[in-house]
Design an enzyme around this catalytic site. Sequence first.
Site: not given
Ligand code: RRO
Length: 309
Positions: A75, A171, A133, A52, A136, A223, A271, A197, A105
């Site tokens: 994450n 997205k 995007n 991104g 996020c 995951g 991913g 997604i 992205n």
């Molecule tokens: O950078 C992130 O924390 C992040 C982004 Br931009 C996203 O689109 N999806 C994600 O799970 N983490």
Amino acid sequence: MPLDLSVQLAPKRKRGLLLANPVMTASGTFGYGTEYSQVFDIQKLGAIVCKGTTLEPREGNPQPRLYETASGILNSIGLQNIGVKALIREKTPIWASWQVPVIVNIAGDTVEDYAQLAGQLDGVTGISGIEVNISCPNVRTGGADFGASPESASEVTAAVRAATSLPILVKLTPNTGDIVRVAIAVAEAGADAISLINSWKGMAIDIAKRRPVLGNIIGGLSGPAIKPLALSMVYEVAGAVDLPAIGCGGITSASDAIEFIMAGASAVQVGSASFSNPRASLDILDGIELFMQQEGINKLTEIIGTARC
Ligand code: RRO
């Protein structure tokens, strides 16, 4: 007869977005592609979607930013990236020499940010498309907020559409009441394809510390844990919108990818699987080819949506 795995992701645009095969990498899990080019022949993939990208560089969220869960990963990277100017200066000249299409992205705090990003990327050699995007989960402003309602999703898509002639993928977030309505809204606003997604909101707690594990408290879950959830959303969106759907969410094997394709996806994004197996996307592509050979399928498009009832 050689197999034909090609898919068209922007059938309504003059220039189109033709992929040699349906296996893409998911944004944020494959850097700028350059990192993995040391590991395997990334030119064999259908497309690469880069991390991104925002107008200005970002350092991201406080550590810890990753945490492994049962069959998944949380994450909270917080959009760490080099910013669009460095991307254009440093990455696009490399991408321009590649055979594999690269899709950028983009993410912003405001609708105007998205429009500016799309405008700056328009016409830059080495970029084959934009993935918008609006999903996020890990930023305070913008991000998934835009994807949560049909109105704001539509506004962002229309602004990007007006700013570029590049193919546009949008997205979507699962963290919304009705993803089908959001998908219909972005289709009407000028999207060429829909990626779905992004990660689900989630968290973990360190019981010894009695504190959330992630520095940002809440993160995004991806995951295998989310695969059935993603699959049902792809099934529903593909049935409601006359645009290519790109399935993403826990795809770890060729059979996972084929499930998404049979549910109606024209392509898939790999991913989290790349974290445990950096070659996962290529292995999945090989597995799809093997399946087609075994089943006597010559054209991949023959199996898109074949599990739909
Ligand atoms: O950078 C992130 O924390 C992040 C982004 Br931009 C996203 O689109 N999806 C994600 O799970 N983490």
